[in-house]
Design a protein around this motif. Structure first.
Motif, PDB file in Angstrom:
ATOM      1  N   ALA A 149       5.239   5.289  -6.983  1.00 50.40           N
ATOM      2  CA  ALA A 149       4.078   5.216  -6.091  1.00 50.40           C
ATOM      3  C   ALA A 149       4.427   5.422  -4.631  1.00 50.40           C
ATOM      4  N   LEU A 164       2.926   7.976  -2.609  1.00 47.80           N
ATOM      5  CA  LEU A 164       1.649   7.750  -1.929  1.00 47.80           C
ATOM      6  C   LEU A 164       1.754   7.956  -0.436  1.00 47.80           C
ATOM      7  N   GLN A 165       2.970   7.774   0.080  1.00 47.63           N
ATOM      8  CA  GLN A 165       3.127   7.931   1.522  1.00 47.63           C
ATOM      9  C   GLN A 165       2.748   9.329   1.967  1.00 47.63           C
ATOM     10  N   SER A 174      -0.774   9.334   2.854  1.00 49.08           N
ATOM     11  CA  SER A 174      -1.128   8.167   3.665  1.00 49.08           C
ATOM     12  C   SER A 174      -2.329   8.441   4.544  1.00 49.08           C
ATOM     13  N   LEU A 227      -5.201   6.904   3.040  1.00 48.49           N
ATOM     14  CA  LEU A 227      -5.089   5.506   2.655  1.00 48.49           C
ATOM     15  C   LEU A 227      -5.153   4.561   3.844  1.00 48.49           C
ATOM     16  N   ILE A 239      -6.139   2.651  -8.996  1.00 55.07           N
ATOM     17  CA  ILE A 239      -5.919   1.986  -7.703  1.00 55.07           C
ATOM     18  C   ILE A 239      -5.721   0.491  -7.912  1.00 55.07           C
ATOM     19  N   TRP A 296     -11.394   6.394 -10.075  1.00 57.84           N
ATOM     20  CA  TRP A 296     -10.208   6.083  -9.273  1.00 57.84           C
ATOM     21  C   TRP A 296      -9.876   4.598  -9.328  1.00 57.84           C
ATOM     22  N   LYS A 339       0.814  -1.216   0.000  1.00 57.34           N
ATOM     23  CA  LYS A 339       0.000   0.000   0.000  1.00 57.34           C
ATOM     24  C   LYS A 339       0.846   1.264   0.000  1.00 57.34           C
ATOM     25  N   TYR A 340       1.688   1.399   0.995  1.00 53.67           N
ATOM     26  CA  TYR A 340       2.441   2.633   1.111  1.00 53.67           C
ATOM     27  C   TYR A 340       3.759   2.616   0.357  1.00 53.67           C
ATOM     28  N   ARG A 341       4.086   1.458  -0.183  1.00 54.24           N
ATOM     29  CA  ARG A 341       5.331   1.306  -0.946  1.00 54.24           C
ATOM     30  C   ARG A 341       6.564   1.661  -0.131  1.00 54.24           C
TER      31      ARG A 341
END
Lengths: 978, 167, 80
Positions: free
Chosen positions: A108, A111-112, A115, A118, A139, A135, A50-52
């Protein structure tokens, strides 16, 4: 590149090359992907889903959540392969996952920054405006784990079913002791171990058993087991169980996809699968460089790999001191040992080890915890504080943090079929108490982590298992041994942190579930552990909660303010680790997916241009290639030939049931709408079966062979169902009576000879003895005799509307008989032509006998009137069956003779174009009448002659049709009765 | 019908045997202790062997016996049972095809599709499904005798031929 | 796989059997037998057939809530 040849229990000196993310690395034979990369100084092995976030390897077994690689190149790729399990081979191509364009620079990971949007369950709350679907695509592109393989050749799996007396899962100390005791007692033992070598923790724990070093004891025990005919399966993991049958997969080399699937039924079962180490949650506990304590020990002893140079150890039990001692001997520098317990927690052995370590410069702290680790992309510093005053923190420089929060017994094998667990405070884990049918846990799986206890426990469980299986020999004495002492653990789940910090205290590494997510789930009202699991995705990944499940439950309990024993853990279900579809498919792959039934004439059809298609399990000829380019043209040509001169068709798939005994007449009367008991010997009758609700179930011809013997034929499609129906009726209402039911479908091959020339050809083909019976045969009568010494029945019946004879012969003479008919001038026709012929004559198949039609709908009123009391009779007399809206079977023809119409087309009236008053059930192009003809079920409101709209917007469009009698051709039936 | 060797390699032989007449005897009443003559295989899964030691009469289903290529003695036994109105005799010639599965790998072949130990426990024959084909299985000496439903027989042979067993 | 004990063949894997229907309530009308079936939570009496084995019809008493099979016996014998 490491020039030093490492030594380890799994290694040989031989080197090999492999690539990881496009770069070449070197390793040794016996290395796993993780050990070779660690040895080469590679610490980042992937990013989280998710957060990579950058991740390194955490564990040394299949519970590893981070280091999952894609192996191979398209299309033969294996995604999500566990790096610590994957044995390297020369030239292997490995890729990290969840990163683009590269591991180091991942787009990506930005993306953090978002967060906050997310968190757990974000898709329920965010990305809704303007529309989720906008989206959804990006996603979904980011989500998922690994790349699916393309169409590739996979090796076929070998499957083996077998029984044994005692199955022992796990070949560590307890498992080996159990297997040895059971085998000595005379039981047939199977020992399965998921690692390629036996020993479990004995591989690195410095122990002695029966006066020998542990490794020597393992070898001696395995040798003894071999002499006692025990079967030892290494590289074989137990993945699940249903109903007493255990599934174990042999997956050599750690590559997913079983080479062998074992289905084992033991009389008794011992679970000695050890315990899985778990981490402690602290801020940034997912940085590369954070590793489980036991993992570091395994990398050292198996592969000679040092986890790092400057280590900090963080734990809540005595084992950390034994481990630290071993790591120091191997040349690593242990800067600090952070023990959450106070001084009274240590046992004497640990206290001695601690003193020795302190003497060599290790900072041994008690009552402290690691609050956070910091560093860009890997561990650089550890921030440590006393639990009494978390604010008074100090930091130490280090490159590796080894953490251990304790161990959770691997009880899953006992839990899949339902078992009860109990929370053990001294372990900080759930131990199973009750198991179905006497199976037991032994050793660490039973919560006994000390070597001496595990050996005794294993021997005891093995002995009891052998006794349960009926082996009462002498199990010998339980082995005595000593290793690391009791852990003396005090449960500790997470270091102190403020709300902001909780976002980076990770519990489930695979789904990026952190403490803040648990708190959010509770705030949303998800209280039960099962709900929290599903809301946060805790335990969803390939590790199935082995890393974070118990940790999550404990922290949830803390947030709920309740004891952990009341919160429990989520239900365990098979498989224990990810299993490929190939393993589950076993032998049922490709041509072996389903069985194929062949008629006795199958080879002939194939050899002579027959185009065969599956119909249920049967392969049936649709048409013959020589008659046309496709089914449509060939069917027409074949049907035409039958009407002008004749043809033959293989009808062997026809269901045939022999009903015999003095009560067979009355028995059949009860199964059919019309009476069977009045059929004369030597004659047959068209009969209809009703379902218990009055609907028509099937139709067929019943032949009376003798006073007490009938053969009932069923449609090919309903054959299996009708046989079961007859058998059920016989075994319930007619049990103990004088009637038997036997399936004779395959005992008789059926060749239908149809057409104006059929009698002539038959007289030529059959021997002289048949001349007179053939000539005398009236419609629906049959004659029995022999041909070439084998039984033959010739029945005069027609499904084509032409003069026709059904030859029922033994399969051994079917091909010679068929060929003699060909030699006499008749050619074969297939199902396509058969359909044309029968629709022209208004004969019914499953399209009309579809389970929704009553005998009244199908104009069988006469049969009902003269029928008898049978199954379905009572519910036949229902007002609903006589409603004017009930359908009626009619014939249909296009008003414009050139138009085509298909089965399934809906019929409507001009004033109600949106409501169907019926539909076309069958339609064919009739070469005899040079136009399309069909059958339809239409509301009774419409009489013959009515013109309706035939609607087919999706296929060929609309046309107008007229309702006619169902018999389009030769309505008086003259041709058939000639 | 082939009377030749079908599969022979690596310790395995699958041979089809010629069958003559094949009968099924179906009883009206069961359980059937006392209803039949001495020597009739009344127990579930029992086999009455003929004078040559071959499987003469197999009790493979409740109240149902298979008599493959019955010798005179077995045929007389069955005819007598029918005369005594104990049941009916059905000529099912063509319904079953008989195979012998022999060799050191025979047991392993069957283990690919079912647990023979459990299925044959306490009995000499059993009605089973092997590689999705309906069969009657009997242990004979070191190997097996298998009667496969005729329409499945080709598929059965193909399944065994395509097995990839560990060497 | 879970096993049922076929009264003739002994214990066999569940996939060899086919469920047919629950036994009708004794004394029920034909209409009720077809349309008003009773589903019991604790003691379901059912007809199954050993389709991939001896083809015997059997009566199975099961507890559908727990999955426990209480009894299996053969249908069609002289002592139903």
């Amino acid at each position: 590149m490491s020039a030093v040849v490492r030594r380890g229990t799994r290694l040989t000196a031989e080197t090999l090359c492999f690539t990881f993310d496009g770069r070449e690395y070197h390793g040794q034979v016996g290395d796993t992907a993780a050990s070779a990369l660690l040895a080469s100084g590679v610490r980042t092995m992937g990013r989280s889903v998710k957060y990579r976030r950058l991740r390194g390897v955490l564990a040394a077994g299949p519970e590893e959540p981070n280091a999952l690689f894609t192996v191979g190149s398209s299309p033969t790729v294996f995604p999500n392969v566990c790096a610590p399990q994957l044995e390297l081979r020369e030239g292997m191509v490995l890729r990290s996952q969840n990163r683009w364009p590269s591991l180091r620079y991942d787009v990506a990971s930005l993306l953090q920054l978002g967060s906050g949007f997310l968190g757990a369950g974000f898709y329920y709350k965010t990305f809704i405006w303007p529309s989720w679907h906008r989206w959804e695509a990006p996603i979904r592109a980011l989500a998922g784990l690994g790349e699916a393989p393309g169409a590739c050749e996979l090796p076929t799996v070998a499957v083996e079913h077998f029984s044994c007396d005692v199955l022992v899962a796990g070949a560590g100390a307890a498992g080996l002791a159990a297997a040895r005791a059971a085998a000595r007692a005379g039981a047939r033992v199977v020992l399965c171990e998921r690692e390629p070598v036996c020993g479990g923790e004995l591989e690195f724990e410095s122990g002695t058993i029966e006066g020998r070093p542990a490794l020597a004891w393992i070898d001696a025990t395995l040798a003894e087991l071999a002499t006692l005919s025990a079967r030892v399966l290494t590289g074989t993991a137990l993945v699940g169980e249903t109903g007493g049958e255990f599934i174990a997969l042999y997956e050599p080399g750690g590559l997913p996809g079983a080479n062998a699937v074992y289905k084992i039924r033991p009389r008794a079962f011992v679970i000695a699968m050890g315990a899985t180490e778990r981490p402690i949650a602290f801020i940034n506990n997912d940085l590369p460089g954070v590793m489980l304590l036991g993992a570091a020990e395994r990398f050292l002893s198996r592969y000679g790999v040092n986890a790092g140079r400057e280590l900090v150890l963080f734990a809540n039990h005595d084992r950390v001191y034994a481990a630290a001692t071993r790591l120091v001997v191997a040349g690593m520098r242990v800067r600090a040992i952070v023990d959450t317990r106070d001084a009274t927690g240590l046992g004497p052995q640990a206290a001695r080890q601690r003193t020795a370590l302190a003497g060599t410069g290790t900072d041994c702290l008690l009552g402290h915890a690691v609050i956070r680790v910091t560093g860009r992309g890997q561990v650089r510093r550890a921030v440590i504080a006393p639990l009494a005053s978390p604010a008074a923190a100090h930091s130490i420089a280090c490159d590796t943090l080894l953490v251990s929060g304790g161990w959770g017994p691997s009880t899953h094998a006992g839990m899949h079929e339902g078992g009860v667990t109990r929370y053990e405070e001294a372990l900080g884990a759930f131990v199973s108490t009750e198991q179905p049918d006497g199976r037991e846990n032994a050793g660490a799986a039973n919560g006994l982590l000390e070597l001496s206890q595990a050996l005794a426990d294993g021997a005891g469980a093995g002995t009891r298992a052998a006794r349960r299986a009926g082996a009462d020999g002498d199990p010998g004495t339980a082995p005595l041994g000593s290793g690391d002492g009791a852990p003396r653990l005090v449960p500790f789940w997470r270091s102190p942190a403020d709300r902001a910090g909780e976002k980076h205290q990770f519990i489930d590494y695979q789904n990026d579930v952190n403490v803040a997510d648990l708190r959010a789930a509770l705030a949303e009202g998800f209280v039960d552990i099962e709900h929290v699991k599903r809301y946060t995705a805790l335990g969803f990944g390939t590790d199935q909660g082995r890393m974070g499940g118990l940790l999550g439950a404990a922290i949830l309990a803390e947030l709920r303010g309740e004891p952990l024993r009341d919160v429990g853990t989520s239900r365990l279900r098979p498989p224990y680790h990810p299993v490929t579809m190939q393993s589950l498919a076993g032998l049922r792959v490709g041509a072996r997916l389903r069985p194929m039934r062949r008629t006795p004439l199958h080879e002939w059809h194939v050899a002579h241009g027959g185009v065969l298609e599956p119909m249920d399990l049967w392969m049936r000829t649709r048409y013959y290639r020589e008659n046309g380019p496709g089914a449509y043209e060939a069917g027409i040509a074949e049907a035409q030939r039958v009407r002008t001169s004749g043809g033959i068709i293989d009808g062997s798939t026809l269901g045939k049931i022999e009903v015999a005994g003095p009560d067979s007449g009355p028995f059949l009367d009860a199964l059919y709408l019309n009476k069977a008991s009045t059929i004369k010997v030597g004659r047959s009758k068209y009969m209809v079966n009703l379902r218990e609700d009055g609907m028509v179930l099937d139709d067929g011809i019943v032949l009376r062979i003798a006073e007490d013997r009938f053969i009932a034929t069923t449609s090919s499609g309903h054959g299996a169902h009708m046989l079961a129906h007859f058998e059920h009726y016989r075994d319930t209402q007619w049990s103990g009576c004088g009637v038997t039911v036997t399936d004779v479908t395959e005992a008789w091959a059926v060749i239908v000879v149809a057409g104006p020339q059929s009698r002539t050809v038959l007289r030529e083909v059959l021997s002289a003895q048949w001349r007179q019976p053939l000539d005398a045969l009236t419609h629906m009568a049959f004659a029995r005799g022999t041909l070439a010494g084998q039984d033959l029945t010739v029945l005069r019946a027609s499904f084509s509307g032409e003069l026709a004879f059904e030859l029922h012969c033994r399969p051994s003479i079917s091909e010679p008989l068929w060929e003699s008919l060909i030699a006499a001038g008749f050619k074969p026709y297939g199902l396509e032509a058969l359909d044309i012929l029968r629709v022209e004559k208004g004969y019914l198949v499953s399209s009309e006998l579809n389970g929704q039609t009553t005998p009244f709908d199908l104009s069988m009123d006469d049969l009902v009137k003269h029928g008898n009391h049978c199954i379905g009779r009572e519910l036949l007399d229902r007002p609903a069956f006589h409603e004017p809206t009930r359908p009626r079977l009619v014939g249909v023809r296009a008003v414009d003779g050139r138009m085509a119409f298909y089965g399934g087309a809906q019929l409507t009236t001009p004033d109600q174009p949106h409501r169907a008053c019926g539909y076309v059930t069958s339609s064919v192009y009739s070469p005899t009448l040079s136009e399309w003809v069909g059958l339809a079920l239409v509301s009774r409101a419409h009489a013959d002659g009515a013109v309706l709209d035939c609607r087919d917007p999706v296929r060929i469009g609309d046309c107008k049709v007229r309702l006619t009698s169902i018999i389009h051709y030769d309505p008086s039936g003259e041709r058939m009765k000639s | 019908m082939k009377g030749v060797e079908q599969v022979r390699h690596r310790g395995l032989g699958l041979v089809e045997r010629q069958t003559g007449r094949v009968l099924e005897f179906v009883a009206f009443h069961f359980p059937s202790e006392g209803a039949f003559v001495v020597g009739w295989p009344a127990a579930p899964g029992a086999i009455r062997h003929d004078v040559q030691g071959l499987s003469g009469l197999l009790h493979f289903a409740p109240a149902r016996w298979l008599a493959p290529s019955p010798c005179r003695e077995i045929a007389a036994l069955v005819a007598a049972a029918e005369d005594a109105a104990t049941g009916t005799c059905i000529d099912v010639t063509g319904k079953w095809r008989e195979f012998a599965l022999i060799g050191t790998a025979a047991a392993r072949v069957l283990a690919s599709t079912l647990n023979t130990e459990i299925v044959l426990e306490g009995r000499e024959c059993a009605a089973v499904t092997l590689f999705d084909c309906p069969c009657v299985l009997a242990r004979v000496g070191d190997g097996y005798r298998i009667w496969v439903r005729a329409s499945f027989a080709e598929d059965f042979v193909n399944a065994i031929e395509s097995l990839c067993l560990p060497g | 796989m879970i096993r049922l004990i076929c009264p003739f063949c002994g214990p066999r894997e569940l996939r060899e059997f086919e469920f047919h229907k629950t036994r009708a309530e004794p004394g029920s009308t034909p209409y009720a037998q077809v349309y008003e079936r009773v589903n019991r939570l604790d003691d379901s009496v059912e007809h199954w057939q050993h389709v991939q084995g001896c083809r015997a019809w059997m009566l199975v008493r099961r507890n559908p809530s727990t999955g426990l099979v209480l009894e299996t016996r053969i249908l069609g014998g002289d002592h139903p």
